[in-house]
Design an enzyme around this catalytic site. Structure first.
Site, short mmCIF file in Angstrom:
data_model
loop_
_atom_site.label_atom_id
_atom_site.label_comp_id
_atom_site.label_asym_id
_atom_site.label_seq_id
_atom_site.Cartn_x
_atom_site.Cartn_y
_atom_site.Cartn_z
N ASP A 32 0.42 -3.97 12.70
CA ASP A 32 -0.95 -4.07 13.24
C ASP A 32 -1.96 -4.47 12.15
OD1 ASP A 32 -0.57 -2.05 15.93
OD2 ASP A 32 0.76 -1.75 14.24
N TYR A 33 -1.58 -4.28 10.88
CA TYR A 33 -2.52 -4.52 9.79
C TYR A 33 -2.22 -5.80 9.01
CZ TYR A 33 -3.54 0.27 11.01
OH TYR A 33 -3.86 1.40 11.70
N PHE A 81 -2.97 -8.79 10.00
CA PHE A 81 -3.83 -9.93 10.34
C PHE A 81 -4.79 -10.39 9.24
CE2 PHE A 81 -1.95 -8.44 14.20
CZ PHE A 81 -1.38 -9.62 14.63
N PRO A 82 -5.28 -9.50 8.38
CA PRO A 82 -6.06 -10.05 7.25
C PRO A 82 -5.22 -11.00 6.37
CG PRO A 82 -6.44 -7.69 7.47
CD PRO A 82 -5.30 -8.04 8.39
N GLU A 108 0.83 -1.20 0.00
CA GLU A 108 0.00 0.00 0.00
C GLU A 108 0.87 1.25 0.00
OE1 GLU A 108 -2.39 -0.90 3.48
OE2 GLU A 108 -2.97 -2.78 2.55
N HIS A 114 -1.22 1.19 15.97
CA HIS A 114 0.04 1.45 15.24
C HIS A 114 1.24 1.16 16.13
CE1 HIS A 114 -2.82 4.28 13.23
NE2 HIS A 114 -2.22 3.87 12.15
N GLN A 142 1.70 -2.06 5.68
CA GLN A 142 1.95 -0.67 6.12
C GLN A 142 2.29 -0.56 7.61
OE1 GLN A 142 -0.97 2.83 5.45
NE2 GLN A 142 0.27 2.62 3.61
N PHE A 143 1.64 -1.33 8.43
CA PHE A 143 1.96 -1.44 9.86
C PHE A 143 1.76 -2.91 10.24
CE2 PHE A 143 1.07 3.05 9.64
CZ PHE A 143 1.88 3.63 10.61
N GLU A 154 -4.58 -6.74 2.66
CA GLU A 154 -3.34 -7.40 3.04
C GLU A 154 -3.35 -8.87 2.68
OE1 GLU A 154 -5.12 -5.30 4.89
OE2 GLU A 154 -3.78 -3.59 5.00
#
Ligand SMILES: Cc1ncc(C[n+]2csc(CCOP(=O)(O)OP(=O)(O)O)c2C)c(N)n1
Ligand SMILES: [Mg+2]
Lengths: 414, 337
Positions: free
Chosen positions: B85-86, B88-89, B29, B129, B82-83, B60
């Site tokens: 934290d993101y 998981f998808p 992204e 984040h 991007q992080f 993701e």
């Protein structure tokens, strides 16, 4: 046969990058009044045309025209003036928070400049008990629901006026009482949750409506598609909103597959959909009224693509001049929602330049005095963190604090 | 040699590999034209072309799923989430697919893939984040997991990761992107230009995966640490004047058992430090390894310093972040134990 063509990777590009001439030729438009208002029980099949047309009520002279204007009815000047006020408040609040960020008083903000009509209009049509499942760029929902500005700023400043006690990143609020579901940083998760909430309303025999919200970029996530599927299968009372502001940080809509209007996503799932001028406050009111009535009366979900433009930076850590022409906002064909509603009200004899100026002064005073009060409780200035209670960080992980966490807190001396 | 930030070192690693090897592609992204929200891929699209460095939809699972497809074809994708934290998808594609393609096809297919992502706190990023999800990946057979603590290692490890024939999770401590951070948030930010590990060789070199490094030799206590906390632990040991041996784990999976065992056998004491929440964190694994191999050398119970078992807060960032005070206290406790 010799092969002459080979596949090549297609990487979409926006019409203009910095230094080039902005263009919105790829955004389908329709004249005001051209798209007719269907009955609220219209079948999804019969909404197929709407996805590539644009519902607009206000014409260039600020007159309300067409059957959507009729559906909205002789909208009382009060509702429109209230909407104007909410939009102006939201915009000034955004400005103040961006300034507070530059002064180091807060660490993150996402302004909705240019998109205020969508939140402030939609919220007017909801009833108590309904629930928004919002994103981080929707301060207008809170403002128009009457969420106290001091609490709003308390979260920005990390102090004890924050109802969330410093637990979430600004501007990710939560207020059940104001129909505002806790905002997640993880994009799109709320979209399918809204559908589930609406399913619960139906299971419960209720007519409470859920409003799902998402940006153009985040429609790429799987949760968006799950939401459409569940909405299509169970037909719960949910309005599926997409705020298409043309950008997702540095990615233009084409990266999210926006070369076809996002409203068309509904068709593959057999859902009704509409595509609306999101900078036209009257169109927002009319379509929100229609969609919420449809959902509440059990005629099923509808997907709405609100077409608008992100006039602001993505957030306080973004500099859009790196990836889009500076002149792009000025080239946006749908204008500014506040200016357009103001022109309409003046043309209708419901408003004047003097009253507008007076309202501006009042709003600024209201926001500034809230800010003064909020700042007196401490800000994030200096990088040391906010003044929200330290103990809050151990609380609310579970209903009852488990032993291992209790010991950790004890050891921390908090 | 050049002075680089961690961002520049990471970018340079991708640039070196993209120049050397046509199979390396980079996407994620905002990584194409813009060059990533942390600017790690800045200039790569202009230099290597749109087909080798491009923007991805915000999906993701799609980023990693597509990368798995490319890797099995024979490319070497290096993708950005991007992080952390993101991520998981994409967890299904990473843990059930990328990690097992080699095994389940009995080496018929392989999946040489790097998934980069910024990790950790220290930037007022709040609960979405700031997370450190390394243990979500170290629990998965078939993955390699890397966390550099400085520009020199970041470049060498990333090149090694891209050249590795198995999927590598590459976690980048975002608080270290622009300078070493020892947890003293009240002090002025130190740039990498003033740190010896900000010296980065030009061109190709590798730091091998699976090898820890002794950052500071010492006799009193072994500190097992990685990422941002390497700097925090060093500061803590200096401040309280304990002769700690600080081991930068660098590669969590596969773990460099020899370096760890040798050190604890020598010092007889061990403190384990990470930012991630404590329960079932990677520290639990490190502790077991030390206990199993060094039990008879231990002179005190092993101590863990880790994030509290609560989501990362916003306004209370520094009360939550395990800074030099907390690490220092653990060092003192282990010396008295
Ligand atoms: C799962 C996930 N992936 C990535 C991000 C990082 N991110 C935050 S906002 C954003 C862009 C969203 O764009 P859009 O949906 O169009 O909403 P807008 O910001 O324009 O309102 C991205 C990629 C995130 N928050 N969550
Ligand atoms: Mg957007």
């Amino acid at each position: 046969m010799t092969q002459t063509r080979r596949p090549r990777l297609h990487v979409p590009e926006p019409p203009a990058r910095p230094g080039q001439t902005p263009s919105f030729a790829h955004v389908p438009l329709s004249p005001a009044g051209a798209v007719a208002c269907p009955p609220v029980d219209v079948s999804p099949e019969d909404t197929k045309d709407f996805a590539s047309r644009l519902i607009r009520v206000l014409d260039d002279e600020g007159r309300a025209v067409g059957s959507w204007a009729d559906f909205l009815g002789a909208s009382e000047g009060d509702v429109l003036r209230r909407g104007l006020r909410d939009m102006m408040t939201t915009r000034f609040l955004d400005q103040r928070m961006l300034l507070a960020h530059r002064q180091g008083k807060t660490t993150n903000y996402a302004a909705s400049t240019g998109e205020e009509a969508i939140t402030c209009g939609f919220q007017r049509m909801l009833s108590p008990g309904d629930m928004n499942f919002p994103t981080y760029r929707q301060s207008g929902l809170l403002v128009s629901a009457g969420f106290p500005l001091t609490n709003f700023m308390g979260l920005q400043f990390g102090n004890d006026l924050d109802p969330l006690e410093g637990k979430n990143l600004p501007p990710m609020h939560s207020s059940k009482a104001h129909g505002f579901f806790t905002v997640s940083g993880n994009l799109a998760t709320q979209y399918v949750q809204a559908v589930g909430w609406a399913m619960a309303s139906a299971i419960d025999g209720n007519d409470r409506v859920a409003a799902a919200w998402i940006g153009d970029g985040a429609t790429a996530e799987g949760d968006f598609h799950s939401a459409l599927l569940y909405a299509s299968v169970y037909r719960p009372p949910v309005v599926l909103n997409i705020t298409n502001n043309q950008w997702a940080i540095s990615s233009f809509v084409g990266i999210a597959g926006g070369h076809v209007p996002f409203a068309t996503r509904a068709h593959g799932y057999g859902l009704a959909s509409l595509r609306v001028d999101g900078n036209d406050f009257l169109a927002v009111l009319a379509v929100s009224k229609w969609a919420i009535a449809r959902a509440r009366q059990g005629y099923g979900p509808v997907l709405i693509e609100w077409v608008t433009y992100r006039a602001a930076a993505h957030s306080t850590s973004d500099d859009p001049s790196v990836y889009r022409p500076k002149e792009e906002a000025a080239a946006w064909p749908l204008g500014d929602p506040i200016e357009r509603l103001k022109r309409h009200l003046i043309a209708a004899g419901e408003w004047s330049e003097e009253r507008h100026e007076q309202a501006r002064v009042e709003i600024e005073e209201e926001v500034l005095s809230a800010q003064k009060e909020a700042e007196s409780r401490g800000t994030m200035i200096g990088g040391g963190g906010g003044t929200a209670p330290l103990s809050a960080m151990f609380e609310g992980v579970y209903k009852e604090m488990p032993e291992h966490l209790r010991r950790q807190r004890q050891k921390a001396g908090i | 040699m050049a002075r680089m930030t961690m961002i520049e070192a990471i970018r340079d690693a991708m640039d070196v590999k993209m120049t050397q090897d046509r199979r390396v592609v980079v996407f994620g992204e905002d990584v194409g034209y813009f060059g990533g929200v942390f600017r790690c891929t800045q200039g790569l699209q202009a230099k290597h072309g749109k087909e080798r460095c491009f923007d991805a939809p915000i999906n993701e699972g799609g980023i990693v799923g597509a990368a798995v497809g490319m890797a099995t074809y024979g490319l070497r994708p290096c993708v950005e989430i991007q992080f952390a934290d993101y991520v998981f998808p994409a967890y299904d594609q990473i843990t059930q697919e990328a990690a097992r393609i080699r095994f389940r096809s009995n080496q018929d297919f392989t999946c040489p893939l790097v998934i980069r992502m910024p990790t950790g706190g220290g930037i007022f990023g709040g609960q979405c984040h700031s997370q450190s999800p390394e243990a979500c990946f170290t629990h998965v057979a078939g993955l390699k997991v890397v966390i550099p603590s400085n520009p020199y290692d970041a470049k060498g490890l990333l090149i090694a990761a891209i050249e590795d024939d198995d999927p590598v999770i590459f976690l980048e401590p975002k608080r270290l992107y622009n300078g070493p951070f020892d947890g003293h948030h009240e002090r002025k930010i130190v740039p990498w230009a003033q740190h010896e590990l900000g010296e980065v060789p030009e061109g190709h070199y590798t730091v091998p995966l699976g090898k820890a490094i002794v950052r500071r030799p010492g006799a009193d206590v072994t500190v097992l640490v990685y990422g941002t906390m390497v700097h925090v632990a060093q500061a803590a040991a200096e401040e309280i004047g304990i002769d700690a041996e600080i081991i930068d784990i660098r590669t969590l999976l596969p773990l460099d058992l020899d370096t760890i065992e040798r050190s604890v056998a020598k010092t007889g004491r061990c403190v384990i430090v990470h930012e991630a929440t404590q329960t079932s964190g990677f520290g639990a694994e490190l502790l077991s390894v030390v206990q199993e191999a060094c039990f008879y050398h231990l002179e005190a119970p092993i101590i863990r310093v880790a994030g509290y078992d609560a989501p990362y807060p916003y306004a209370q960032e520094w009360a939550y972040f395990p800074g030099p005070d907390r690490v220092g206290r653990a060092l003192r406790d282990v010396m008295e134990g």
